[in-house]
Design an enzyme around this catalytic site. Structure first.
Site, PDB file in Angstrom:
ATOM      1  N   HIS A  99       0.852  -1.194   0.000  1.00 36.42           N
ATOM      2  CA  HIS A  99       0.000   0.000   0.000  1.00 36.42           C
ATOM      3  C   HIS A  99       0.892   1.250   0.000  1.00 36.42           C
ATOM      4  O   HIS A  99       1.926   1.277   0.682  1.00 36.42           O
ATOM      5  CB  HIS A  99      -0.934   0.006   1.220  1.00 36.42           C
ATOM      6  CG  HIS A  99      -2.010   1.032   1.094  1.00 36.42           C
ATOM      7  ND1 HIS A  99      -1.780   2.362   1.322  1.00 36.42           N
ATOM      8  CD2 HIS A  99      -3.304   0.929   0.707  1.00 36.42           C
ATOM      9  CE1 HIS A  99      -2.901   3.039   1.087  1.00 36.42           C
ATOM     10  NE2 HIS A  99      -3.842   2.187   0.719  1.00 36.42           N
ATOM     11  N   GLU A 175      -3.928   1.549  -7.487  1.00 37.09           N
ATOM     12  CA  GLU A 175      -4.348   2.674  -6.658  1.00 37.09           C
ATOM     13  C   GLU A 175      -3.405   3.842  -6.909  1.00 37.09           C
ATOM     14  O   GLU A 175      -2.336   3.914  -6.280  1.00 37.09           O
ATOM     15  CB  GLU A 175      -4.234   2.321  -5.168  1.00 37.09           C
ATOM     16  CG  GLU A 175      -5.143   1.270  -4.663  1.00 37.09           C
ATOM     17  CD  GLU A 175      -5.443   1.462  -3.173  1.00 37.09           C
ATOM     18  OE1 GLU A 175      -6.624   1.475  -2.818  1.00 37.09           O
ATOM     19  OE2 GLU A 175      -4.513   1.636  -2.372  1.00 37.09           O
TER      20      GLU A 175
HETATM   21  P1  PGA Z   1      -9.693   5.777  -0.166  1.00 39.71           P
HETATM   22  O1  PGA Z   1      -8.480   4.796   0.158  1.00 39.71           O
HETATM   23  O2  PGA Z   1     -10.817   4.924  -0.682  1.00 39.71           O
HETATM   24  O3  PGA Z   1     -10.014   6.418   1.170  1.00 39.71           O
HETATM   25  O4  PGA Z   1      -9.215   6.754  -1.182  1.00 39.71           O
HETATM   26  C1  PGA Z   1      -8.230   3.676  -0.648  1.00 39.71           C
HETATM   27  C2  PGA Z   1      -6.992   2.976  -0.156  1.00 39.71           C
HETATM   28  O5  PGA Z   1      -6.043   3.659   0.267  1.00 39.71           O
HETATM   29  O6  PGA Z   1      -6.933   1.737  -0.180  1.00 39.71           O
END
Ligand code: PGA
Length: 261
Positions: A99, A175
Protein backbone atom coordinates in the site's frame (compact mmCIF):
# COMPACT_ATOMS: atom_id res chain seq x y z
CA UNK A 1 -21.88 -12.92 -18.80
CA UNK A 2 -22.52 -10.93 -15.64
CA UNK A 3 -19.33 -9.66 -14.02
CA UNK A 4 -18.43 -10.71 -10.48
CA UNK A 5 -16.78 -8.26 -8.12
CA UNK A 6 -14.68 -8.34 -4.97
CA UNK A 7 -15.14 -5.46 -2.53
CA UNK A 8 -12.28 -5.03 -0.11
CA UNK A 9 -12.81 -2.71 2.85
CA UNK A 10 -9.47 -1.24 3.87
CA UNK A 11 -10.27 0.19 7.29
CA UNK A 12 -6.69 1.50 7.65
CA UNK A 13 -6.50 2.90 11.22
CA UNK A 14 -9.88 4.63 11.06
CA UNK A 15 -11.37 2.34 13.76
CA UNK A 16 -10.14 1.48 17.23
CA UNK A 17 -10.90 -1.97 18.64
CA UNK A 18 -14.37 -1.14 19.99
CA UNK A 19 -15.40 0.71 16.85
CA UNK A 20 -14.42 -2.26 14.66
CA UNK A 21 -16.38 -4.65 16.83
CA UNK A 22 -19.41 -2.32 16.87
CA UNK A 23 -19.34 -2.03 13.08
CA UNK A 24 -19.25 -5.81 12.71
CA UNK A 25 -21.91 -6.61 15.29
CA UNK A 26 -24.29 -3.77 14.44
CA UNK A 27 -24.23 -4.62 10.72
CA UNK A 28 -23.69 -8.35 11.07
CA UNK A 29 -26.72 -9.62 9.14
CA UNK A 30 -26.38 -7.04 6.38
CA UNK A 31 -22.67 -7.77 5.88
CA UNK A 32 -23.43 -11.50 5.67
CA UNK A 33 -26.23 -10.82 3.16
CA UNK A 34 -23.88 -8.76 0.98
CA UNK A 35 -21.38 -11.61 0.90
CA UNK A 36 -24.21 -14.00 -0.02
CA UNK A 37 -24.99 -12.06 -3.21
CA UNK A 38 -24.10 -14.29 -6.12
CA UNK A 39 -21.70 -11.90 -7.85
CA UNK A 40 -20.10 -10.12 -4.87
CA UNK A 41 -17.28 -11.19 -2.55
CA UNK A 42 -16.67 -9.17 0.60
CA UNK A 43 -13.33 -8.87 2.39
CA UNK A 44 -12.95 -6.75 5.52
CA UNK A 45 -9.41 -5.64 6.41
CA UNK A 46 -9.15 -4.36 10.00
CA UNK A 47 -5.97 -3.65 12.00
CA UNK A 48 -4.07 -6.66 13.40
CA UNK A 49 -5.72 -6.95 16.85
CA UNK A 50 -9.20 -7.18 15.35
CA UNK A 51 -8.33 -9.95 12.87
CA UNK A 52 -8.93 -12.88 15.16
CA UNK A 53 -12.20 -11.71 16.74
CA UNK A 54 -13.56 -10.85 13.30
CA UNK A 55 -12.62 -14.21 11.78
CA UNK A 56 -14.53 -15.77 14.68
CA UNK A 57 -17.58 -13.54 14.24
CA UNK A 58 -17.77 -14.32 10.52
CA UNK A 59 -16.85 -18.00 10.82
CA UNK A 60 -19.13 -20.14 8.65
CA UNK A 61 -20.19 -17.16 6.54
CA UNK A 62 -18.89 -16.02 3.16
CA UNK A 63 -17.46 -12.81 4.65
CA UNK A 64 -13.68 -12.97 4.47
CA UNK A 65 -11.19 -11.22 6.71
CA UNK A 66 -7.91 -9.86 5.36
CA UNK A 67 -4.90 -8.19 6.95
CA UNK A 68 -3.50 -4.78 6.06
CA UNK A 69 0.14 -5.89 6.01
CA UNK A 70 2.51 -8.69 7.01
CA UNK A 71 6.18 -9.18 7.75
CA UNK A 72 8.72 -9.98 5.05
CA UNK A 73 10.25 -12.52 7.46
CA UNK A 74 8.95 -15.90 8.53
CA UNK A 75 10.19 -15.92 12.14
CA UNK A 76 12.75 -14.39 14.49
CA UNK A 77 13.81 -11.15 16.15
CA UNK A 78 11.43 -8.78 14.36
CA UNK A 79 9.67 -6.77 17.06
CA UNK A 80 6.19 -5.64 16.19
CA UNK A 81 5.84 -7.70 13.03
CA UNK A 82 3.29 -10.37 12.13
CA UNK A 83 4.17 -13.25 9.80
CA UNK A 84 2.00 -14.78 7.07
CA UNK A 85 1.71 -18.06 8.95
CA UNK A 86 0.07 -16.31 11.91
CA UNK A 87 -2.40 -14.66 9.55
CA UNK A 88 -3.26 -18.06 8.14
CA UNK A 89 -3.66 -19.58 11.61
CA UNK A 90 -6.03 -16.76 12.58
CA UNK A 91 -8.23 -17.52 9.57
CA UNK A 92 -7.25 -14.63 7.29
CA UNK A 93 -7.77 -15.33 3.63
CA UNK A 94 -5.93 -12.36 2.14
CA UNK A 95 -3.48 -9.59 2.96
CA UNK A 96 -2.82 -6.14 1.53
CA UNK A 97 0.82 -5.51 0.61
CA UNK A 98 2.58 -2.57 -1.00
CA UNK A 99 0.00 0.00 0.00
CA UNK A 100 1.36 3.45 -0.85
CA UNK A 101 0.94 4.59 2.77
CA UNK A 102 3.35 1.82 3.81
CA UNK A 103 5.69 2.32 0.87
CA UNK A 104 5.86 6.00 1.85
CA UNK A 105 5.82 6.01 5.68
CA UNK A 106 7.71 2.76 6.25
CA UNK A 107 10.08 2.96 3.26
CA UNK A 108 8.88 -0.38 1.96
CA UNK A 109 10.69 -1.44 -1.22
CA UNK A 110 9.54 -3.60 -4.15
CA UNK A 111 12.00 -6.23 -3.00
CA UNK A 112 10.43 -6.43 0.47
CA UNK A 113 6.98 -6.49 -1.09
CA UNK A 114 7.86 -9.37 -3.38
CA UNK A 115 9.18 -11.34 -0.38
CA UNK A 116 5.86 -10.77 1.38
CA UNK A 117 4.03 -11.79 -1.78
CA UNK A 118 5.83 -15.11 -1.94
CA UNK A 119 5.43 -15.81 1.78
CA UNK A 120 1.71 -15.16 1.63
CA UNK A 121 1.30 -17.56 -1.26
CA UNK A 122 3.35 -20.19 0.57
CA UNK A 123 0.91 -19.90 3.48
CA UNK A 124 -2.18 -20.07 1.27
CA UNK A 125 -3.12 -16.41 1.65
CA UNK A 126 -4.14 -14.26 -1.32
CA UNK A 127 -1.91 -11.21 -1.72
CA UNK A 128 -3.67 -7.94 -2.47
CA UNK A 129 -0.79 -6.16 -4.15
CA UNK A 130 -1.19 -2.39 -4.42
CA UNK A 131 0.52 -0.59 -7.26
CA UNK A 132 0.21 2.99 -8.43
CA UNK A 133 2.08 6.11 -9.45
CA UNK A 134 2.57 9.50 -7.79
CA UNK A 135 0.86 12.61 -9.13
CA UNK A 136 4.15 13.81 -10.62
CA UNK A 137 4.72 10.52 -12.44
CA UNK A 138 1.14 10.62 -13.66
CA UNK A 139 1.59 14.15 -15.01
CA UNK A 140 4.84 13.12 -16.70
CA UNK A 141 3.11 10.20 -18.41
CA UNK A 142 5.13 7.63 -16.44
CA UNK A 143 2.26 5.54 -15.05
CA UNK A 144 3.04 2.34 -16.95
CA UNK A 145 6.77 2.65 -16.32
CA UNK A 146 6.18 2.97 -12.55
CA UNK A 147 3.66 0.16 -12.24
CA UNK A 148 5.80 -2.09 -14.42
CA UNK A 149 8.61 -1.74 -11.85
CA UNK A 150 6.16 -2.57 -9.05
CA UNK A 151 4.67 -5.56 -10.86
CA UNK A 152 7.52 -7.30 -12.60
CA UNK A 153 8.95 -9.26 -9.65
CA UNK A 154 5.61 -10.69 -8.57
CA UNK A 155 4.77 -11.71 -12.11
CA UNK A 156 8.05 -13.63 -12.21
CA UNK A 157 7.22 -15.30 -8.89
CA UNK A 158 3.86 -16.40 -10.22
CA UNK A 159 5.33 -17.58 -13.52
CA UNK A 160 7.80 -19.95 -11.89
CA UNK A 161 5.57 -21.28 -9.14
CA UNK A 162 2.00 -20.89 -10.39
CA UNK A 163 1.17 -24.58 -10.01
CA UNK A 164 1.85 -24.41 -6.28
CA UNK A 165 -1.05 -22.08 -5.61
CA UNK A 166 -3.37 -22.95 -8.44
CA UNK A 167 -6.73 -21.33 -7.91
CA UNK A 168 -5.79 -18.95 -5.09
CA UNK A 169 -6.94 -15.46 -6.13
CA UNK A 170 -4.11 -12.99 -6.60
CA UNK A 171 -5.39 -9.43 -6.39
CA UNK A 172 -3.67 -6.54 -8.12
CA UNK A 173 -5.08 -3.24 -6.87
CA UNK A 174 -4.21 -0.28 -9.05
CA UNK A 175 -4.35 2.67 -6.66
CA UNK A 176 -2.87 5.90 -8.04
CA UNK A 177 -1.35 7.71 -5.04
CA UNK A 178 -2.90 10.98 -6.14
CA UNK A 179 -6.39 9.45 -5.99
CA UNK A 180 -6.20 8.00 -2.48
CA UNK A 181 -8.34 10.09 -0.16
CA UNK A 182 -8.33 13.01 -2.59
CA UNK A 183 -11.75 12.67 -4.24
CA UNK A 184 -9.99 12.39 -7.62
CA UNK A 185 -10.21 9.38 -9.96
CA UNK A 186 -8.65 8.73 -13.38
CA UNK A 187 -10.78 9.06 -16.52
CA UNK A 188 -12.36 5.99 -18.10
CA UNK A 189 -9.93 6.17 -21.02
CA UNK A 190 -6.91 6.12 -18.72
CA UNK A 191 -8.32 3.25 -16.69
CA UNK A 192 -9.15 1.24 -19.81
CA UNK A 193 -5.57 1.59 -21.02
CA UNK A 194 -3.99 0.82 -17.65
CA UNK A 195 -6.10 -2.25 -16.86
CA UNK A 196 -5.68 -3.67 -20.37
CA UNK A 197 -1.94 -3.25 -19.88
CA UNK A 198 -2.01 -4.92 -16.44
CA UNK A 199 -4.00 -7.80 -17.86
CA UNK A 200 -1.54 -8.21 -20.74
CA UNK A 201 1.43 -8.32 -18.33
CA UNK A 202 -0.12 -11.03 -16.20
CA UNK A 203 -1.00 -13.15 -19.23
CA UNK A 204 2.52 -12.98 -20.69
CA UNK A 205 3.72 -16.11 -18.96
CA UNK A 206 0.62 -18.14 -19.74
CA UNK A 207 0.32 -18.73 -16.03
CA UNK A 208 -2.67 -20.59 -14.71
CA UNK A 209 -3.29 -18.17 -11.88
CA UNK A 210 -6.50 -16.58 -10.80
CA UNK A 211 -5.64 -12.91 -11.25
CA UNK A 212 -8.23 -10.37 -10.05
CA UNK A 213 -7.85 -6.69 -10.89
CA UNK A 214 -9.13 -4.05 -8.52
CA UNK A 215 -9.27 -0.29 -8.60
CA UNK A 216 -8.67 1.76 -5.44
CA UNK A 217 -8.57 5.49 -4.67
CA UNK A 218 -11.60 7.62 -3.71
CA UNK A 219 -14.13 4.97 -4.70
CA UNK A 220 -17.57 6.23 -3.71
CA UNK A 221 -21.26 5.81 -4.51
CA UNK A 222 -21.00 8.30 -7.40
CA UNK A 223 -18.09 6.75 -9.30
CA UNK A 224 -18.32 3.01 -8.49
CA UNK A 225 -20.75 2.11 -11.28
CA UNK A 226 -18.71 3.95 -13.92
CA UNK A 227 -15.39 2.46 -12.82
CA UNK A 228 -16.86 -1.01 -12.26
CA UNK A 229 -17.76 -1.20 -15.93
CA UNK A 230 -14.19 -0.71 -17.15
CA UNK A 231 -12.83 -3.84 -18.86
CA UNK A 232 -10.82 -6.15 -16.60
CA UNK A 233 -11.80 -4.37 -13.37
CA UNK A 234 -13.49 -6.85 -11.11
CA UNK A 235 -13.42 -5.21 -7.76
CA UNK A 236 -12.51 -2.30 -5.55
CA UNK A 237 -10.20 -1.56 -2.65
CA UNK A 238 -12.18 0.94 -0.63
CA UNK A 239 -10.78 3.07 2.19
CA UNK A 240 -12.80 5.87 3.78
CA UNK A 241 -16.17 4.94 2.25
CA UNK A 242 -15.97 1.43 3.64
CA UNK A 243 -16.03 2.76 7.20
CA UNK A 244 -19.64 3.87 6.72
CA UNK A 245 -21.61 0.66 6.26
CA UNK A 246 -24.58 2.29 4.48
CA UNK A 247 -22.26 3.78 1.86
CA UNK A 248 -20.24 0.59 1.52
CA UNK A 249 -23.46 -1.37 0.99
CA UNK A 250 -24.61 1.14 -1.65
CA UNK A 251 -21.30 0.85 -3.51
CA UNK A 252 -21.57 -2.95 -3.54
CA UNK A 253 -25.19 -3.05 -4.67
CA UNK A 254 -24.97 -0.32 -7.30
CA UNK A 255 -21.79 -1.81 -8.79
CA UNK A 256 -23.21 -5.28 -9.23
CA UNK A 257 -26.49 -3.89 -10.57
CA UNK A 258 -24.66 -1.53 -12.91
CA UNK A 259 -26.72 1.49 -11.88
CA UNK A 260 -27.28 3.88 -9.00
CA UNK A 261 -31.02 3.43 -8.62
P1 PGA B 1 -9.69 5.78 -0.17
O1 PGA B 1 -8.48 4.80 0.16
O2 PGA B 1 -10.82 4.92 -0.68
O3 PGA B 1 -10.01 6.42 1.17
O4 PGA B 1 -9.21 6.75 -1.18
C1 PGA B 1 -8.23 3.68 -0.65
C2 PGA B 1 -6.99 2.98 -0.16
O5 PGA B 1 -6.04 3.66 0.27
O6 PGA B 1 -6.93 1.74 -0.18
Amino acid sequence: MKKSYTFIANWKMYFDFNESMNYATKNLDSIISLADLSNASIILCPSFPMLYPLTQIFRQTKVQIGAQNCSDHTKGPFTGQVCAKTLNQMGCKSCIIGHSEIRRYKSETDEMISKKFEMLLDDGISPILCIGESELDYKNGKTLEVINEQLKRVIEIVSYSAKKFNGLPIYIAYEPEWCIGSGKTPSNDKLETIFAWINAQTQKHHSISNWQFLYGGSVDVENAVRIGQISYINGFLIGKMSTNFELFEKIVKSTILGNNN
